[in-house]
Design a protein around this motif. Structure first.
Motif, PDB file in Angstrom:
ATOM      1  N   UNK A 113     -11.271   1.234 -35.701  1.00 25.23           N
ATOM      2  CA  UNK A 113     -12.138   2.082 -36.522  1.00 25.23           C
ATOM      3  C   UNK A 113     -12.559   3.290 -35.690  1.00 25.23           C
ATOM      4  N   UNK A 114     -12.666   4.465 -36.319  1.00 26.63           N
ATOM      5  CA  UNK A 114     -13.074   5.682 -35.615  1.00 26.63           C
ATOM      6  C   UNK A 114     -14.460   5.551 -35.003  1.00 26.63           C
ATOM      7  N   UNK A 115     -14.740   6.410 -34.030  1.00 26.34           N
ATOM      8  CA  UNK A 115     -15.998   6.305 -33.270  1.00 26.34           C
ATOM      9  C   UNK A 115     -17.233   6.465 -34.157  1.00 26.34           C
ATOM     10  N   UNK A 116     -17.234   7.490 -35.028  1.00 25.20           N
ATOM     11  CA  UNK A 116     -18.406   7.717 -35.894  1.00 25.20           C
ATOM     12  C   UNK A 116     -18.583   6.560 -36.872  1.00 25.20           C
TER      13      UNK A 116
ATOM     14  N   UNK B 252     -17.625   3.510 -36.448  1.00 25.01           N
ATOM     15  CA  UNK B 252     -18.073   2.335 -35.683  1.00 25.01           C
ATOM     16  C   UNK B 252     -19.581   2.410 -35.449  1.00 25.01           C
ATOM     17  N   UNK B 253     -20.077   3.629 -35.153  1.00 22.67           N
ATOM     18  CA  UNK B 253     -21.523   3.800 -34.933  1.00 22.67           C
ATOM     19  C   UNK B 253     -22.305   3.499 -36.217  1.00 22.67           C
ATOM     20  N   UNK B 254     -21.763   3.906 -37.373  1.00 20.40           N
ATOM     21  CA  UNK B 254     -22.440   3.643 -38.649  1.00 20.40           C
ATOM     22  C   UNK B 254     -22.499   2.147 -38.939  1.00 20.40           C
ATOM     23  N   UNK B 255     -21.365   1.465 -38.777  1.00 20.14           N
ATOM     24  CA  UNK B 255     -21.317   0.030 -39.073  1.00 20.14           C
ATOM     25  C   UNK B 255     -22.224  -0.754 -38.117  1.00 20.14           C
ATOM     26  N   UNK B 256     -22.240  -0.340 -36.848  1.00 15.88           N
ATOM     27  CA  UNK B 256     -23.085  -1.001 -35.851  1.00 15.88           C
ATOM     28  C   UNK B 256     -24.564  -0.866 -36.233  1.00 15.88           C
ATOM     29  N   UNK B 257     -24.951   0.348 -36.668  1.00 17.59           N
ATOM     30  CA  UNK B 257     -26.351   0.581 -37.058  1.00 17.59           C
ATOM     31  C   UNK B 257     -26.728  -0.300 -38.247  1.00 17.59           C
ATOM     32  N   UNK B 258     -25.816  -0.457 -39.202  1.00 16.54           N
ATOM     33  CA  UNK B 258     -26.096  -1.270 -40.393  1.00 16.54           C
ATOM     34  C   UNK B 258     -26.351  -2.726 -40.031  1.00 16.54           C
ATOM     35  N   UNK B 259     -25.594  -3.234 -39.073  1.00 15.24           N
ATOM     36  CA  UNK B 259     -25.754  -4.639 -38.671  1.00 15.24           C
ATOM     37  C   UNK B 259     -27.034  -4.825 -37.860  1.00 15.24           C
ATOM     38  N   UNK B 260     -27.388  -3.803 -37.056  1.00  9.70           N
ATOM     39  CA  UNK B 260     -28.504  -3.958 -36.116  1.00  9.70           C
ATOM     40  C   UNK B 260     -29.879  -3.757 -36.739  1.00  9.70           C
TER      41      UNK B 260
END
Length: 701
Positions: free
Chosen positions: A610-613, A615-623
């Motif tokens: 997954x692209x960097x941006x 990945x950052x969005x999905x990570x924020x959603x989980x956290x």
């Protein structure tokens, strides 16, 4: 053999469109926003090329962009694999082959054997030695520039040499005197002309990193000036509004008021945050200056109730209120709640809630418009239809705009223009996208902000899971488990039909696939933006009633949809959605007592990752599920331009300053703006005009 026509050379004379007074170059410059001399001066390079030195070929390496001088030893046109001009240059240390696919006879003549030339391009290595593809060619021996050569962002057909000359001329003509007195600028600030001249033509010994990260003192001067212009324009807009007149909406006290009756019939107790926001709005409405307030709150924080309480205060004072939402689904959700709360109470007063939308049949719309014009409709709810020319409001005193960032400036101005007697209506804007502090201090400095930072009791936390596309079958099993417990499920797709460019499952195929996998006893519905309005409403009514078990939808269910029995949200191709949009979608579940989950189904594509941006969005959603933290991260990922959306249509987005790193300069600008406006109003006007021109007018929306 047919020969393709080469592109016009960079310095070809500009072509004029037939019947037009403008050349193609002028039209291209206007497309870039380059009209005034100051526009050219502020049009900074994307990057720089170093043409200040000549290097020996022998020291160049693969991938270097180099400028060399030498003698052409060979030049010919070859036709395999395609027509091209090949020339060999010898500089005394080595040779390089120059290759051109598009060329003119004049270029062939320039590269005649024996000619001494200067070339600049990217050096490629290879089996046959060094090569440069389409290098720039000049006569040898001309003086070398003393500064780096700017490279500007451009449009098709506008060559760099033409753009450079236009920018250089604009920079020379632009009045760049320092408007702000030196003692008011940050310490050791460069002058504006000095800063701009340097940024267009930096000295070759400058540390390029300070230009790239915008930390150089020349950049700091521009960022300070830009932030000051923004703060001044916001402050001027606020003061101009304070000088306008709005109806004074003081509600009668006592149990007989509509406001008190509404609180009495609610089946729940408002949160402390809702009561606080209601009090802040009441204070604004009681003044003769128009309210300009943003009500922000996370998904499900109860903004509709606060809007209803504000409307009740307006109606209590004998005036009319209008609520406008960007989509029919969202508007109808508001309408359903407001009718349930207010219609029985208004009926006792001979009043009602009206509904206006573009999809209504003419007879129904005309009847509603007549009720609005007569004043019988004390509250009108709808979409853009509310601001159509045919709709005449009786005594509009309060305009409420939901998801305000999805409306353009002109639309919000049109709603305010519905007021009469030369007065401005009070304006309450609502947003489920909380605004980070730095944005509130800059782009929203002209607004008062009320924040709903509590969720109503009974809302359950939502568990968010990341699941790869290849585990799709496990997700379908989870859906079956939720359905077995009597729950309902959303499945959100990014597109509604296949595209050759983007290979995504379409919503129709997904609906058919789920219907087959889940069996005949499970009813799977489909909702997308191209369906007729009546069909959309019928599908939503079935899902709300519980007779539809799974709803496959595009993002039309992003805001406003409230189905407490829905406990699972699956978002397909979650990597393609924006962070704010993902958070809004997730907020459609967890609205009842059942434990709820949001599954982010992602695909890695051909790259396997997954692209960097994304990945950052999905990570924020989980956290985190905190809307304010989501908004802060969204701002980091996207920057303010995208984050703000249509709030800023035509208004001054920051081009140079970065809110994430320039907090110190923002504080300076906020502190100086009122001093400059009070003590030096003419200087303040000139400064805003230089930076924003006519765009400052948009802030009045």
């Amino acid at each position: 053999m047919p020969v393709s026509k080469p592109a016009a050379p960079a310095d070809a004379p500009p072509q004029r469109a037939p019947g037009s007074g403008e050349s193609a170059v002028q039209r291209a410059l206007k497309k870039l926003g380059l009209v005034r001399d100051i526009d050219f001066a502020l049009y900074l390079p994307l990057r720089y090329e170093d043409e200040t030195r000549i290097v020996p070929l022998a020291v160049t390496r693969e991938g270097d962009t180099a400028q060399v001088e030498g003698v052409i030893t060979d030049c010919e046109v070859v036709y395999r694999p395609r027509r091209q001009l090949l020339a060999t240059l010898q500089d005394g240390s080595d040779t390089v082959q120059l290759r051109f696919f598009n060329f003119y006879p004049s270029q062939q003549k320039q590269l005649a054997p024996g000619s001494r030339v200067r070339v600049r391009g990217e050096v490629k290595g290879g089996f046959l030695g060094r090569t440069m593809m389409h290098p720039t060619v000049k006569a040898a021996g001309t003086p070398l520039p003393l500064a780096l050569t700017p490279v500007y962002g451009t449009t098709a057909g506008l060559a760099q040499p033409v753009l450079r000359r236009a920018v250089q001329a604009g920079l020379a003509r632009a009045p760049l005197d320092d408007i702000v007195p030196a003692h008011l600028m940050p310490p050791r600030a460069w002058g504006l002309r000095e800063a701009l001249s340097f940024l267009h033509y930096p000295a070759p010994d400058v540390a390029l990193a300070t230009l790239e990260d915008h930390s150089h003192p020349a950049w700091q001067r521009l960022k300070a000036e830009e932030l000051l212009a923004q703060q001044l324009s916001q402050l001027q807009a606020r003061r101009e509004r304070a000088a306008q007149r709005a109806p004074t909406l003081r509600a009668p006290a006592g149990a007989g008021s509509l406001h008190a009756q509404l609180l009495g019939v609610l089946p729940f107790t408002p949160t402390g945050a809702q009561r606080r926001a209601d009090g802040e709005i009441a204070g604004d409405l009681a003044r003769a200056q128009p309210m300009h307030r943003l009500l922000q709150g996370d998904v499900g924080s109860g903004k509709t109730l606060v809007a209803a309480l504000a409307a009740a205060r307006c109606i209590d004072a004998g005036f009319q209120c209008a609520l406008m939402a960007p989509t029919e689904i969202l508007a109808s959700q508001h309408f359903g709640k407001l009718v349930g709360w207010l219609d029985p109470l208004l009926a006792e007063r001979g009043l009602r809630v009206a509904w206006l939308t573009g999809s209504q049949k003419k007879r129904e719309r005309d009847a509603m418009a007549a009720a609005v014009e007569s004043g019988e409709a004390a509250l009108v709810v709808g979409t853009h239809a509310v601001i159509s020319e045919k709709v005449r409001l009786h005594r509009l005193a309060l305009a409420i705009v939901d998801e305000q960032h999805r409306f353009g400036v002109a639309q919000r101005l049109a709603l305010r223009g519905k007021a009469q007697d030369g007065q401005e209506p009070h304006l309450l804007m609502m947003s489920a996208t909380p605004i980070p502090r730095t944005l509130a201090m800059s782009y929203y400095a002209d607004l008062d902000v009320s924040t709903l930072d509590e969720l109503p009791p009974g809302r359950t936390p939502i568990v968010t899971k990341l699941v790869a596309e290849h585990r799709r079958d496990e997700v379908i099993e989870r859906i079956q488990g939720q359905l077995a417990q009597g729950r309902q499920v959303y499945w959100v797709c990014p597109l509604i039909e296949e595209s050759e460019a983007v290979d995504l499952r379409n919503a129709t195929a997904t609906r058919d696939e789920l219907a087959e996998a889940l069996g005949e006893r499970v009813r799977v519905g489909l909702l997308h933006s191209r369906m007729p309005t009546a069909e959309k409403q019928a599908v939503m009514a079935e899902f709300t009633a519980g007779t539809l078990h799974v709803l496959v939808s595009t993002t039309v269910i992003e805001v406003g949809v409230d189905v407490p029995n829905a406990s699972l949200m699956v978002i397909e191709h979650a990597e393609r959605f924006g962070l704010s949009q993902l958070h809004q979608l997730r907020g459609r579940v967890g609205r009842g007592a059942a434990a709820s989950a949001c599954v982010l189904l992602y695909a890695t594509g051909d790259s396997g990752r997954v692209g960097e941006a994304a990945r950052a969005r999905l990570k924020a959603m989980v956290e985190t599920a905190d809307g304010f933290e989501i908004a802060r991260r969204d701002l980091e990922i996207r920057g303010p331009g995208e984050f703000l959306g249509a709030r800023q249509s035509g208004a001054p987005l920051l081009r140079f300053a970065d809110l994430a790193t320039d907090g110190r300069l923002l504080d300076w600008a906020r502190e100086l703006a009122p001093r400059l406006l009070d003590g030096h109003p003419e200087l303040a006007r000139r400064h805003v005009d230089r930076w924003l021109g006519t765009r400052a007018e948009y802030l009045k929306a």
